[in-house]
Scaffold this motif. Structure first.
Motif, mmCIF file in Angstrom:
data_model
loop_
_atom_site.group_PDB
_atom_site.id
_atom_site.type_symbol
_atom_site.label_atom_id
_atom_site.label_comp_id
_atom_site.label_asym_id
_atom_site.label_seq_id
_atom_site.Cartn_x
_atom_site.Cartn_y
_atom_site.Cartn_z
ATOM 1 N N ALA A 54 -22.058 55.874 56.467
ATOM 2 C CA ALA A 54 -21.713 56.728 57.623
ATOM 3 C C ALA A 54 -20.558 57.642 57.226
ATOM 4 O O ALA A 54 -19.687 57.256 56.441
ATOM 5 C CB ALA A 54 -21.290 55.874 58.821
ATOM 6 N N VAL A 55 -20.574 58.860 57.751
ATOM 7 C CA VAL A 55 -19.439 59.779 57.573
ATOM 8 C C VAL A 55 -18.874 60.045 58.963
ATOM 9 O O VAL A 55 -19.595 60.503 59.854
ATOM 10 C CB VAL A 55 -19.881 61.120 56.942
ATOM 11 C CG1 VAL A 55 -18.700 62.068 56.810
ATOM 12 C CG2 VAL A 55 -20.536 60.898 55.580
ATOM 13 N N VAL A 56 -17.585 59.733 59.153
ATOM 14 C CA VAL A 56 -16.937 59.987 60.444
ATOM 15 C C VAL A 56 -16.124 61.267 60.316
ATOM 16 O O VAL A 56 -15.269 61.374 59.422
ATOM 17 C CB VAL A 56 -15.992 58.822 60.836
ATOM 18 C CG1 VAL A 56 -15.353 59.089 62.193
ATOM 19 C CG2 VAL A 56 -16.744 57.503 60.846
ATOM 20 N N GLU A 57 -16.394 62.249 61.167
ATOM 21 C CA GLU A 57 -15.687 63.533 61.095
ATOM 22 C C GLU A 57 -15.186 63.893 62.498
ATOM 23 O O GLU A 57 -15.942 63.840 63.463
ATOM 24 C CB GLU A 57 -16.632 64.616 60.542
ATOM 25 C CG GLU A 57 -16.167 66.045 60.697
ATOM 26 C CD GLU A 57 -14.799 66.348 60.064
ATOM 27 O OE1 GLU A 57 -14.569 65.986 58.905
ATOM 28 O OE2 GLU A 57 -13.954 66.956 60.772
ATOM 29 N N GLN A 58 -13.911 64.292 62.555
ATOM 30 C CA GLN A 58 -13.330 64.581 63.877
ATOM 31 C C GLN A 58 -13.881 65.871 64.499
ATOM 32 O O GLN A 58 -13.902 66.022 65.709
ATOM 33 C CB GLN A 58 -11.808 64.626 63.790
ATOM 34 C CG GLN A 58 -11.268 65.721 62.908
ATOM 35 C CD GLN A 58 -9.772 65.595 62.651
ATOM 36 O OE1 GLN A 58 -9.148 64.621 63.057
ATOM 37 N NE2 GLN A 58 -9.201 66.573 61.974
ATOM 38 N N GLN A 59 -14.360 66.804 63.657
ATOM 39 C CA GLN A 59 -14.924 68.036 64.226
ATOM 40 C C GLN A 59 -16.323 67.751 64.790
ATOM 41 O O GLN A 59 -16.982 66.801 64.393
ATOM 42 C CB GLN A 59 -15.070 69.100 63.147
ATOM 43 C CG GLN A 59 -13.766 69.534 62.517
ATOM 44 C CD GLN A 59 -14.015 70.588 61.452
ATOM 45 O OE1 GLN A 59 -14.395 71.708 61.748
ATOM 46 N NE2 GLN A 59 -13.834 70.211 60.210
ATOM 47 N N SER A 60 -16.768 68.634 65.677
ATOM 48 C CA SER A 60 -18.090 68.445 66.276
ATOM 49 C C SER A 60 -19.182 68.701 65.238
ATOM 50 O O SER A 60 -18.945 69.388 64.234
ATOM 51 C CB SER A 60 -18.269 69.416 67.438
ATOM 52 O OG SER A 60 -18.297 70.738 66.923
ATOM 53 N N LEU A 61 -20.377 68.203 65.510
ATOM 54 C CA LEU A 61 -21.517 68.426 64.613
ATOM 55 C C LEU A 61 -21.789 69.922 64.477
ATOM 56 O O LEU A 61 -22.084 70.428 63.397
ATOM 57 C CB LEU A 61 -22.751 67.696 65.169
ATOM 58 C CG LEU A 61 -23.986 67.745 64.285
ATOM 59 C CD1 LEU A 61 -23.763 67.064 62.950
ATOM 60 C CD2 LEU A 61 -25.185 67.105 64.981
#
Ligand SMILES: Cc1cc2nc3c(=O)[nH]c(=O)nc-3n(C[C@H](O)[C@H](O)[C@H](O)COP(=O)(O)OP(=O)(O)OC[C@H]3O[C@@H](n4cnc5c(N)ncnc54)[C@H](O)[C@@H]3O)c2cc1C
Length: 393
Positions: free
Chosen positions: A34-41
């Motif tokens: 999984a990659v968790v990114e604070q910006q929206s998709l």
């Protein structure tokens, strides 16, 4: 696992270019990633221009090509770098870095950071292997030899056999893991914008260490360059606050008309300069990659190049562990990654910091030293050829 919302083999924190390339490097494995990114998709899928033009070495191009990302970058966005000139103050003397005689190949290519991010995002989507968890940041992380637990800003809790922090040079995950770092705030900022100009650049980059400022001119398309001006923080803030006309007049004066008449060809961006070096690149069930491990000064244009080769090193070791049915978070594997990254990045990191100190000092002794340093580099061809070869490696 009872009490947790989902469990993964690997959770990567940060969907920047290094986090995405690491997830893509694991694309052929059976691992649940999984990659968790604070910006929206939406923002991850359409990365905005951020001013950065990344000078890619051949080693980086090879890695991006293997991942399928190099061919996803339009040819019109790859600007060849045919040479570089380093200037000191008002002296007409320049140290020249050129491709070896007889070689048709450029030293490297400049590619906008947003296009690299875009290509890596497309690769991840095509692989359909890593799960993207966007719009949420990591707010807590605990780790032990058994694994890591990651808490997201919406309260969800994920478990991972290995947590990989790729959340930039001021990495919050690094802090949560209890890993310290040398953090040097340099009190300067780099202002960047693209300019359209009158004079031809012949695809030659210029790095000009002038008094109280450093200016880099990076050649893009025929009459467009990326202009990078490094100034003390307050001077940079003042310049950034000017309207477009005043901003352009000031830039033209600061460049002493080296590019002739100029007009703005992009939005403007400012980056406060901070260098970082984490005290360790791993902890039980966790590893740091990209800027979270080493945040280079941009003057030698190597932060992403180092991050990209580092993530490949870690991914290759994890893939080997999978093939040999070993634990992917085995301390020996993580220690091997750390040793490799230290060995390969330390000389450039320290040399860059020495260069920055020498070239931003205003003391008369520093001026004499940099003048002597440039002459030394020009007349000792192995120094110039060594640097050119490093870029082309
Ligand atoms: C002006 C400038 C010019 C440069 N030029 C060059 C060059 O020519 N060549 C070169 O090799 N390098 C260059 N670099 C360096 C290069 O940009 C960086 O090394 C590279 O971007 C690092 O990538 P990264 O993925 O590690 O981190 P980043 O690009 O910083 O990405 C980190 C990601 O993590 C996300 N994130 C942060 N915190 C969290 C959290 N808590 N939870 C979830 N997500 C989080 C962020 O939103 C971001 O998407 C330059 C840098 C600058 C500033």
């Amino acid at each position: 696992m009872v009490g947790y919302d989902d469990s993964f083999d690997i959770v990567v924190v940060g969907g920047g270019p290094v986090g995405l390339s690491f997830a893509a490097s694991l694309g052929q494995s059976e691992l649940k990633v999984a990659v968790v990114e604070q910006q929206s998709l939406e923002r991850l899928a359409n990365p905005a221009f951020d001013g950065r033009e990344i000078a890619l070495t051949y080693a980086s191009i090879r890695i991006l090509r293997e991942l399928g990302a190099w061919d996803a970058i339009p040819a019109s966005e790859k600007s060849p770098l045919q040479g570089a000139r380093v200037l000191n103050g008002l002296s007409p003397f320049a140290v020249c870095f050129d491709p070896p005689r007889g070689s048709e190949e450029p030293l490297g290519f400049l590619v906008p950071n947003c296009r690299i991010r875009d290509a890596l995002f497309k690769t991840i989507r095509l692989q359909d292997h890593a799960q993207l968890i966007c719009g949420h940041s990591v707010v807590d992380a605990t780790n032990s030899h058994k694994g890591a637990v990651i808490t997201l800003s919406d309260g969800r809790r994920l478990t991972a056999r290995l947590l990989v922090a790729a959340d930039s040079r001021l990495s919050a995950t690094r802090n949560l893991l209890g890993i310290g770092a040398d953090i040097n705030r340099l009190g300067k900022a780099m202002l960047i914008c693209r300019v359209r100009h009158e004079r031809l650049h012949h695809q030659i980059a210029v790095e000009w260490f002038d008094h109280h400022q450093t200016i880099a001119m990076l050649p893009l398309t025929e009459s467009v360059s990326s202009l990078l001006v490094t100034l003390p923080l307050n001077a940079a803030d003042r310049l950034l606050a000017f309207d477009d006309d005043l901003f352009l007049t000031e830039l033209t004066n600061r460049c002493r008309e080296r590019l002739g008449k100029m007009s703005l060809a992009s939005t403007r961006h400012s980056y406060p300069l901070v260098t970082t070096w984490a005290h360790k690149f791993w902890a039980p069930s966790a590893a740091l990659i990209g800027d979270a491990a080493i945040g280079m000064h941009p003057v030698t244009a190597h932060g992403f190049n180092i991050g990209l080769s580092g993530q490949k090193q870690l991914a290759d070791q994890i893939l080997a562990a999978c093939r040999e049915r070993r634990d992917i978070a085995d301390p020996d594997t993580l220690q091997k990654y750390e040793s490799w990254l230290r060995r390969s990045a330390a000389p450039l990191y320290h040399a860059t910091n020495i260069l920055v100190g020498l070239y931003s000092g205003e003391h008369p002794a520093a001026r004499i030293a940099r003048h002597a340093g440039l002459r030394f580099a020009q007349y000792l061809p192995f120094v110039r050829h060594g640097i050119s070869a490093m870029l082309r490696r």
